[in-house]
Motif scaffolding. Sequence first.
Motif, PDB file in Angstrom:
ATOM      1  N   GLU A  19     -21.067 -18.956  35.552  1.00  0.00           N
ATOM      2  CA  GLU A  19     -19.668 -19.118  36.154  1.00  0.00           C
ATOM      3  C   GLU A  19     -18.849 -20.035  35.765  1.00  0.00           C
ATOM      4  N   ARG A  21     -15.022 -18.833  36.871  1.00  0.00           N
ATOM      5  CA  ARG A  21     -13.701 -18.386  37.217  1.00  0.00           C
ATOM      6  C   ARG A  21     -13.768 -18.693  38.608  1.00  0.00           C
ATOM      7  N   LYS A  22     -14.919 -19.293  39.496  1.00  0.00           N
ATOM      8  CA  LYS A  22     -14.804 -19.668  40.781  1.00  0.00           C
ATOM      9  C   LYS A  22     -15.253 -21.011  40.906  1.00  0.00           C
ATOM     10  N   GLN A  23     -14.322 -21.961  40.770  1.00  0.00           N
ATOM     11  CA  GLN A  23     -14.504 -23.459  40.672  1.00  0.00           C
ATOM     12  C   GLN A  23     -15.198 -23.858  41.977  1.00  0.00           C
ATOM     13  N   ASP A  24     -15.021 -23.320  43.189  1.00  0.00           N
ATOM     14  CA  ASP A  24     -15.650 -23.828  44.077  1.00  0.00           C
ATOM     15  C   ASP A  24     -17.292 -23.375  44.072  1.00  0.00           C
ATOM     16  N   VAL A  25     -17.551 -22.344  43.354  1.00  0.00           N
ATOM     17  CA  VAL A  25     -18.843 -22.097  43.376  1.00  0.00           C
ATOM     18  C   VAL A  25     -19.594 -23.331  42.277  1.00  0.00           C
ATOM     19  N   THR A  28     -19.868 -26.409  44.006  1.00  0.00           N
ATOM     20  CA  THR A  28     -21.169 -26.483  44.949  1.00  0.00           C
ATOM     21  C   THR A  28     -22.484 -26.800  44.233  1.00  0.00           C
ATOM     22  N   SER A  52     -15.466 -26.095  32.313  1.00  0.00           N
ATOM     23  CA  SER A  52     -15.714 -24.645  32.576  1.00  0.00           C
ATOM     24  C   SER A  52     -14.613 -23.992  31.639  1.00  0.00           C
ATOM     25  N   TYR A  54     -12.748 -20.146  31.282  1.00  0.00           N
ATOM     26  CA  TYR A  54     -12.547 -18.763  31.806  1.00  0.00           C
ATOM     27  C   TYR A  54     -13.039 -17.643  31.152  1.00  0.00           C
ATOM     28  N   ASN A  57     -16.546 -17.322  30.950  1.00  0.00           N
ATOM     29  CA  ASN A  57     -17.150 -17.488  32.402  1.00  0.00           C
ATOM     30  C   ASN A  57     -18.661 -18.158  32.209  1.00  0.00           C
ATOM     31  N   ILE A  85     -25.104 -17.003  41.995  1.00  0.00           N
ATOM     32  CA  ILE A  85     -24.291 -16.478  40.717  1.00  0.00           C
ATOM     33  C   ILE A  85     -25.280 -15.120  40.531  1.00  0.00           C
ATOM     34  N   HIS A  90     -21.803 -10.417  36.532  1.00  0.00           N
ATOM     35  CA  HIS A  90     -21.330 -11.556  35.818  1.00  0.00           C
ATOM     36  C   HIS A  90     -20.486 -10.511  34.544  1.00  0.00           C
TER      37      HIS A  90
END
Length: 332
Positions: A19, A21-25, A28, A52, A54, A57, A85, A90
Motif C-alpha cells: 500500500e 496510495r493511502k498514506q493514512d493507512v 496507521t 512510499s 505510488y 503501490n 490491506i 491491490h
Amino acid sequence: MASPRLGFRLAVCLLNVSEARKQDVVETIAKAALCDKPGQKKTQTTVLNIFSDYDYNRSVLTLAGPIETLGHSVVAACTEAYNLIDMEQHDGIHPCLGSVDLVPIYPLSECVSLEECGKVAHDIAESLSHDVPDCSMFYFGYADQPHKRSLVQRRKELNWYKRSNLNVNDIKPDVGTTVSPRYGLTGIGASPYVMNCNVTVDTQDLNIGQLIASAVRGANPGGLRGIQAMAFPHEGTVEIACNVESFKDKPPMPMTEESTKYISYYIEGEEHFYFAPISIERQIKKLAASYGVKTVGTALVGFTPEHCKCLAEQAIREGYGAFWRKRKTITM
C-alpha cells in the motif's frame, strides 16, 4: 559495536507492505509499531523512515530497536497491515504476493547475530499465525533452517517475479495451510542488511531498462556482485530497482576512481562489504549511455546500514518513536 551510551543491541526490519496510495493507512501501520495507543506501553522501537511509491503501490517502513523487543513492534505493525490491506483489491506494478509482502530482520549492532535475527523472525511468524489465523508465510535466510535459502531463491521457487502466472493453490506455505486471497503470502526471514537503491533512466523503453538491469545484476557476467535488479516503468521513465546485498570476500585492491567503490561494516566481528550507491549509479549511467539515454536521479530506499544504526541510536536516545516525522523537518 553498540553505543555504550545506550547499551542497546539493535536490529532493524525493513517492512514491505502493499500500500502506498493511502498514506493514512501506511501511517496507521507505522503508529502500530510504536504501541502508542491509549493504555498501551510505548516501546523503544523507532520508525526511522517511510518510503512510499505510488506506481509500485508499495511502502517500506524502517523499524529499528533492541533485538529483544523489536519483534513485538513488527507483529503489531503486520497485524495492522493485514487488517487494512486487501490483496484482492491491490493494484501496482511491483511484484508482490502479500498485503504484508516482506518482513526481513537485519542486525545493526555488531554484537547482534544473524542466528538471533532468524529466531526473532520465527517468533514473529508464530505470533502472527496466532493473531491472524488465515495469514501464511514462507521463510528465507537465517529463518529458513537448515537450508538458509536466500530471498531470491525462495522468490524464484514461488514464482514471485511472475505473479500473473502464479496459482496460489499450488503454494505450500511454511506457516499456514493455504494462501488467503485477502492476506496473500508473506516472506519472513533474516540476513545481513540489504539496501535498496533505485536509479531512474530517462526513457520510456522498458526493453532498454531490462537490458541495463540484466547487465548490472550480480548473477550475470560483468554484473555487480550482490546486486539484484529489475526494471519498471515509473512516472514516464524507467526505474532500475536494485537490491544491494553484502558479501564477505574482501574486494581486490587497489581500486581506481573508475572502478567500483565498496563500503564495509561488521557483524559479530566479521567484515562484510557492499557496493556503495554511487558505484551502482555510475555503472548504470555508463550502461544507459551505451543505449543513448541518461540517468536522471537516484533514490536510496531507507539508509546504508551505518546511517541506519546512527539514526536509530539518535532516535531512541531522544525518545522519537515517529522519527520519520522529525526527518521531514531537518536535513539529514
